[in-house]
Each structure stands twice: as structure tokens, then as C-alpha cells.
Design a protein around this motif. Structure first.
Motif, PDB file in Angstrom:
ATOM      1  N   ILE A 162       0.834  -1.202   0.000  1.00 25.12           N
ATOM      2  CA  ILE A 162       0.000   0.000   0.000  1.00 25.12           C
ATOM      3  C   ILE A 162       0.873   1.259   0.000  1.00 25.12           C
ATOM      4  O   ILE A 162       0.609   2.220  -0.726  1.00 25.12           O
ATOM      5  CB  ILE A 162      -0.945  -0.004   1.217  1.00 25.12           C
ATOM      6  N   TYR A 163       1.936   1.236   0.796  1.00 32.83           N
ATOM      7  CA  TYR A 163       2.848   2.386   0.861  1.00 32.83           C
ATOM      8  C   TYR A 163       3.495   2.641  -0.503  1.00 32.83           C
ATOM      9  O   TYR A 163       3.539   3.785  -0.981  1.00 32.83           O
ATOM     10  CB  TYR A 163       3.924   2.126   1.913  1.00 32.83           C
ATOM     11  N   ARG A 164       3.979   1.574  -1.133  1.00 31.24           N
ATOM     12  CA  ARG A 164       4.624   1.736  -2.439  1.00 31.24           C
ATOM     13  C   ARG A 164       3.618   2.156  -3.512  1.00 31.24           C
ATOM     14  O   ARG A 164       3.934   2.956  -4.389  1.00 31.24           O
ATOM     15  CB  ARG A 164       5.308   0.424  -2.832  1.00 31.24           C
ATOM     16  N   ALA A 165       2.411   1.596  -3.434  1.00 29.81           N
ATOM     17  CA  ALA A 165       1.382   1.973  -4.412  1.00 29.81           C
ATOM     18  C   ALA A 165       0.990   3.437  -4.265  1.00 29.81           C
ATOM     19  O   ALA A 165       0.759   4.132  -5.263  1.00 29.81           O
ATOM     20  CB  ALA A 165       0.155   1.075  -4.232  1.00 29.81           C
ATOM     21  N   ARG A 166       0.933   3.930  -3.046  1.00 27.33           N
ATOM     22  CA  ARG A 166       0.608   5.333  -2.815  1.00 27.33           C
ATOM     23  C   ARG A 166       1.684   6.240  -3.434  1.00 27.33           C
ATOM     24  O   ARG A 166       1.383   7.251  -4.044  1.00 27.33           O
ATOM     25  CB  ARG A 166       0.459   5.601  -1.322  1.00 27.33           C
ATOM     26  N   ARG A 167       2.954   5.850  -3.256  1.00 25.46           N
ATOM     27  CA  ARG A 167       4.051   6.604  -3.862  1.00 25.46           C
ATOM     28  C   ARG A 167       3.956   6.555  -5.390  1.00 25.46           C
ATOM     29  O   ARG A 167       4.144   7.560  -6.075  1.00 25.46           O
ATOM     30  CB  ARG A 167       5.394   6.037  -3.415  1.00 25.46           C
ATOM     31  N   GLY A 168       3.665   5.371  -5.910  1.00 29.22           N
ATOM     32  CA  GLY A 168       3.537   5.222  -7.354  1.00 29.22           C
ATOM     33  C   GLY A 168       2.397   6.049  -7.918  1.00 29.22           C
ATOM     34  O   GLY A 168       2.504   6.614  -9.011  1.00 29.22           O
ATOM     35  N   ALA A 169       1.305   6.150  -7.175  1.00 31.74           N
ATOM     36  CA  ALA A 169       0.163   6.960  -7.615  1.00 31.74           C
ATOM     37  C   ALA A 169       0.554   8.427  -7.718  1.00 31.74           C
ATOM     38  O   ALA A 169       0.167   9.122  -8.674  1.00 31.74           O
ATOM     39  CB  ALA A 169      -1.000   6.786  -6.642  1.00 31.74           C
ATOM     40  N   GLY A 170       1.321   8.914  -6.758  1.00 30.77           N
ATOM     41  CA  GLY A 170       1.788  10.298  -6.819  1.00 30.77           C
ATOM     42  C   GLY A 170       2.689  10.543  -8.014  1.00 30.77           C
ATOM     43  O   GLY A 170       2.606  11.582  -8.680  1.00 30.77           O
ATOM     44  N   MET A 171       3.555   9.578  -8.311  1.00 29.56           N
ATOM     45  CA  MET A 171       4.434   9.695  -9.475  1.00 29.56           C
ATOM     46  C   MET A 171       3.636   9.656 -10.776  1.00 29.56           C
ATOM     47  O   MET A 171       3.964  10.361 -11.742  1.00 29.56           O
ATOM     48  CB  MET A 171       5.466   8.564  -9.458  1.00 29.56           C
ATOM     49  N   LEU A 172       2.592   8.831 -10.802  1.00 32.22           N
ATOM     50  CA  LEU A 172       1.752   8.743 -12.001  1.00 32.22           C
ATOM     51  C   LEU A 172       1.047  10.070 -12.253  1.00 32.22           C
ATOM     52  O   LEU A 172       0.936  10.518 -13.396  1.00 32.22           O
ATOM     53  CB  LEU A 172       0.728   7.623 -11.829  1.00 32.22           C
ATOM     54  N   GLU A 173       0.586  10.722 -11.196  1.00 26.01           N
ATOM     55  CA  GLU A 173      -0.060  12.028 -11.354  1.00 26.01           C
ATOM     56  C   GLU A 173       0.912  13.048 -11.932  1.00 26.01           C
ATOM     57  O   GLU A 173       0.561  13.799 -12.853  1.00 26.01           O
ATOM     58  CB  GLU A 173      -0.600  12.521 -10.014  1.00 26.01           C
ATOM     59  N   CYS A 174       2.121  13.088 -11.402  1.00 28.27           N
ATOM     60  CA  CYS A 174       3.134  14.017 -11.924  1.00 28.27           C
ATOM     61  C   CYS A 174       3.424  13.725 -13.392  1.00 28.27           C
ATOM     62  O   CYS A 174       3.559  14.647 -14.206  1.00 28.27           O
ATOM     63  CB  CYS A 174       4.414  13.923 -11.106  1.00 28.27           C
ATOM     64  N   ALA A 176       1.421  12.227 -15.596  1.00 25.51           N
ATOM     65  CA  ALA A 176       0.260  12.529 -16.447  1.00 25.51           C
ATOM     66  C   ALA A 176       0.132  14.022 -16.703  1.00 25.51           C
ATOM     67  O   ALA A 176      -0.335  14.445 -17.769  1.00 25.51           O
ATOM     68  CB  ALA A 176      -1.010  11.996 -15.799  1.00 25.51           C
ATOM     69  N   ARG A 177       0.542  14.831 -15.751  1.00 25.74           N
ATOM     70  CA  ARG A 177       0.376  16.280 -15.881  1.00 25.74           C
ATOM     71  C   ARG A 177       1.640  16.992 -16.340  1.00 25.74           C
ATOM     72  O   ARG A 177       1.665  18.218 -16.437  1.00 25.74           O
ATOM     73  CB  ARG A 177      -0.096  16.843 -14.543  1.00 25.74           C
ATOM     74  N   SER A 178       2.694  16.227 -16.602  1.00 28.59           N
ATOM     75  CA  SER A 178       3.926  16.834 -17.094  1.00 28.59           C
ATOM     76  C   SER A 178       3.746  17.211 -18.561  1.00 28.59           C
ATOM     77  O   SER A 178       2.908  16.653 -19.267  1.00 28.59           O
ATOM     78  CB  SER A 178       5.097  15.872 -16.935  1.00 28.59           C
ATOM     79  N   ARG A 179       4.554  18.137 -19.010  1.00 27.26           N
ATOM     80  CA  ARG A 179       4.418  18.605 -20.394  1.00 27.26           C
ATOM     81  C   ARG A 179       4.961  17.599 -21.403  1.00 27.26           C
ATOM     82  O   ARG A 179       4.435  17.456 -22.497  1.00 27.26           O
ATOM     83  CB  ARG A 179       5.144  19.945 -20.548  1.00 27.26           C
ATOM     84  N   GLY A 180       6.034  16.927 -21.039  1.00 23.55           N
ATOM     85  CA  GLY A 180       6.626  15.959 -21.961  1.00 23.55           C
ATOM     86  C   GLY A 180       6.104  14.558 -21.718  1.00 23.55           C
ATOM     87  O   GLY A 180       5.636  14.243 -20.627  1.00 23.55           O
ATOM     88  N   PRO A 181       6.222  13.693 -22.724  1.00 30.00           N
ATOM     89  CA  PRO A 181       5.696  12.325 -22.602  1.00 30.00           C
ATOM     90  C   PRO A 181       6.655  11.346 -21.919  1.00 30.00           C
ATOM     91  O   PRO A 181       6.271  10.219 -21.627  1.00 30.00           O
ATOM     92  CB  PRO A 181       5.472  11.922 -24.061  1.00 30.00           C
ATOM     93  N   LYS A 182       7.892  11.752 -21.655  1.00 28.85           N
ATOM     94  CA  LYS A 182       8.906  10.812 -21.171  1.00 28.85           C
ATOM     95  C   LYS A 182       8.530  10.196 -19.829  1.00 28.85           C
ATOM     96  O   LYS A 182       8.639   8.976 -19.636  1.00 28.85           O
ATOM     97  CB  LYS A 182      10.258  11.527 -21.059  1.00 28.85           C
ATOM     98  N   GLN A 183       8.070  11.024 -18.879  1.00 29.61           N
ATOM     99  CA  GLN A 183       7.736  10.515 -17.549  1.00 29.61           C
ATOM    100  C   GLN A 183       6.593   9.505 -17.601  1.00 29.61           C
ATOM    101  O   GLN A 183       6.640   8.468 -16.936  1.00 29.61           O
ATOM    102  CB  GLN A 183       7.363  11.669 -16.614  1.00 29.61           C
ATOM    103  N   LEU A 184       5.565   9.838 -18.376  1.00 30.34           N
ATOM    104  CA  LEU A 184       4.428   8.926 -18.459  1.00 30.34           C
ATOM    105  C   LEU A 184       4.812   7.635 -19.171  1.00 30.34           C
ATOM    106  O   LEU A 184       4.362   6.550 -18.785  1.00 30.34           O
ATOM    107  CB  LEU A 184       3.259   9.595 -19.184  1.00 30.34           C
ATOM    108  N   ARG A 185       5.650   7.736 -20.187  1.00 28.86           N
ATOM    109  CA  ARG A 185       6.085   6.532 -20.893  1.00 28.86           C
ATOM    110  C   ARG A 185       6.859   5.611 -19.953  1.00 28.86           C
ATOM    111  O   ARG A 185       6.678   4.388 -19.964  1.00 28.86           O
ATOM    112  CB  ARG A 185       6.949   6.928 -22.096  1.00 28.86           C
ATOM    113  N   ARG A 186       7.692   6.191 -19.090  1.00 31.35           N
ATOM    114  CA  ARG A 186       8.441   5.390 -18.123  1.00 31.35           C
ATOM    115  C   ARG A 186       7.498   4.734 -17.108  1.00 31.35           C
ATOM    116  O   ARG A 186       7.672   3.564 -16.755  1.00 31.35           O
ATOM    117  CB  ARG A 186       9.455   6.287 -17.404  1.00 31.35           C
ATOM    118  N   ALA A 187       6.501   5.501 -16.661  1.00 27.35           N
ATOM    119  CA  ALA A 187       5.539   4.952 -15.697  1.00 27.35           C
ATOM    120  C   ALA A 187       4.733   3.815 -16.313  1.00 27.35           C
ATOM    121  O   ALA A 187       4.526   2.765 -15.688  1.00 27.35           O
ATOM    122  CB  ALA A 187       4.604   6.062 -15.204  1.00 27.35           C
TER     123      ALA A 187
END
Length: 283
Positions: A162-174, A176-187
Motif C-alpha cells: 500500500i505504501y509503495r502503491a501510494r508513492r507510485g500513484a503520486g508519481m503517475l499524477e506528476c 500525467a500532468r507533465s508537459r513531456g511524454p517521457k515521464q508517463l512513458r516510463r511509468a
């Protein structure tokens, strides 16, 4: 003669259409809450007037039986009907729908409810952020969101996951809302990898909106794990996978030949290393 016979038949119908009476305002109204979805507000409005959602929409003369069909798009005429019946401004009605989204945000926003807050749902709420794939805790009361379908009990889910999933959810939000596609592609690559280990088929965007809690949590946790470790190596080292899982893993990256080659190389090297250790132990 024919024209003279047709005209009187059409005119009364046209007059009736012009003089059509608008639906009467509802006896009771409720004020929309911040971040509330239109479908949720309509449900609370129906409950306040002692009817169900379908009866309310029929009274307002909206051509649908499910308010969730209006959450993403509502035309001006429908918004005006609802506004008139509920005695609010039509702008207020439109503000309860999802705003325009990028393709990345849209792919990570569920069309139908897949999770909710147990506490706030008891009060009849249905909030917009619950539909986001990265939403993990209720922004109103702080309670962890749970899947709408399937088992509600999570006694067997570890706190570490649950702790790791919560961290992953925060990273996914960042991402999804980032300007470039690189972060989302990595996620999404991390999610795809997790799907292969779970032998779950489908689109990665759907996996993080999955009604099965164990699949969703595992995929979100993989996003957090990928941040601190090389994805392929970390997963292969931390999971004893059999040949079937290895085939599923390679299939997950069939569209990424360079990563596929790296994963295959690591898997083979690890298999050789394991074989040598086994042979030494026997001698």
C-alpha cells in the motif's frame, strides 16, 4: 386542394411545440459541493426529492437514464433544463462535468466509477478526483479509496504494498500532468512490466484503473519501484519467475526491441548463474 388540407394539420402541432410547458422546478434543491461530479449531484438531488436518478432525469426530460453519461459532455439545452429544475445557473451545472483534458489525462480518467471513498459515499457523494487513475486517498476525508467492485476487505494486502502503491500513484499524477511524454512513458513501462508478472492482459492505462485491487496496487507499486532501480533487473532479481512468466515478460516488451534485448540478456545471465550455483552445490 392537397396543400390546403395539409396546412391546417401542421399548424396546431407547431403551436403546441412553441407553447410546450417547461418541466416544473423541483420542490427541493441541494447545493453542489467542490469537486462533485454532475452524476453524483443529480443522485443527491433525486434523493432530496424522494425519487431515483432515472425518474429525476425523466422529469427534467433528459434523454438518458444514467447521470454518468453526462459527466464528460453535456449540451447547452440539457444544462439549461437541469439548471431550471434545480434553480441554479447553467454555468454551475456545466462546472460539474470534466473539463477539457489532454489525451494523456483522458486515458487515465475512468469513464465509469471504479473506486470510491467508503465514508464519503455514505453521504451520497461522488467526486471527480475518484475517477483519476492516480487518485489514492480521498481529498475530502483522507480515507484510502477502495475499488467499487470486488472485495472491499483488504486484510491480506500488506502495508508495504500500500505504501509503495501510494508513492507510485503520486508519481503517475506528476507524469500525467507533465508537459513531456517521457515521464508517463516510463511509468506505463513499469505498469506493463507488472502486468506481465501478474499475467494480466490489456492496456496499461486500464490496469491502473482496474476494479481488482491487487492488480491496481501492484501496478502502482511498480511505478515507484522503477524510480529507484533499473526496471528489468529489479523485477527479475526480486521475483523467481518460471518459463511461462518469462515468456509473458518478453511479450510485454515486444514493441520495444532494445528493452526486450536487455530483459532477455539479464534473464539468460541470471539463469546461467543459477545453474552454475546449483551445479557447485551438488559437487
Amino acid at each position: 386542394m392537397d396543400a390546403g388540407l395539409v396546412a391546417p394539420c401542421e399548424r396546431p402541432s407547431a403551436v403546441r411545440e412553441v407553447r410546450r410547458v417547461k418541466p416544473r422546478p423541483l420542490p427541493k434543491t441541494v447545493a453542489p459541493l467542490p469537486d462533485e461530479l454532475l452524476s453524483g449531484w443529480l443522485s443527491r438531488l433525486a434523493a432530496a426529492n424522494y425519487c431515483d436518478d432515472a425518474e429525476l432525469l425523466a422529469h427534467i426530460e433528459i434523454d438518458t437514464t444514467h447521470g454518468s453519461a453526462l459527466d464528460f459532455s453535456i449540451d447547452a439545452a440539457a444544462a439549461e433544463k437541469i439548471a431550471s429544475a434545480a434553480r441554479v445557473a447553467s454555468d454551475v451545472v456545466r462546472s460539474l462535468t470534466f473539463p477539457a483534458m489532454t489525451l494523456r489525462e483522458a486515458s487515465l480518467t475512468a469513464q465509469m466509477p471504479f473506486q470510491h471513498c467508503l465514508q464519503c459515499s455514505r453521504e451520497g457523494l461522488s467526486l471527480r478526483h475518484w475517477r483519476r487513475a492516480w487518485a489514492f486517498d480521498c481529498q475530502v476525508c483522507g480515507t484510502r479509496l477502495v475499488q467499487t467492485l470486488g472485495k472491499t476487505g483488504d486484510e491480506q494486502i500488506s502495508e508495504k504494498l500500500i505504501y509503495r502503491a501510494r508513492r507510485g500513484a503520486g508519481m503517475l499524477e506528476c507524469a500525467a500532468r507533465s508537459r513531456g511524454p517521457k515521464q508517463l512513458r516510463r511509468a506505463m513501462r513499469a505498469v506493463t512490466f507488472a502486468m506481465s508478472l501478474k499475467t494480466f492482459r490489456g492496456d496499461p492505462s486500464f490496469a491502473v484503473q482496474n476494479p481488482r485491487s491487487e492488480v491496481r496496487l501492484f501496478c502502482l507499486a511498480a511505478i515507484a519501484a522503477a524510480r529507484s532501480h533499473p526496471l528489468a533487473k529489479a523485477a527479475i532479481v526480486s521475483h523467481s519467475i518460471d518459463d511461462y512468466a518469462r515468456v509473458a515478460l518478453l511479450r510485454a516488451f515486444e514493441k520495444e526491441p532494445r528493452l526486450l534485448a536487455a530483459v532477455d540478456h539479464i534473464a539468460q545471465r541470471r539463469a546461467r548463474s543459477t545453474g552454475m550455483m546449483t551445479a557447485e552445490s551438488r559437487s
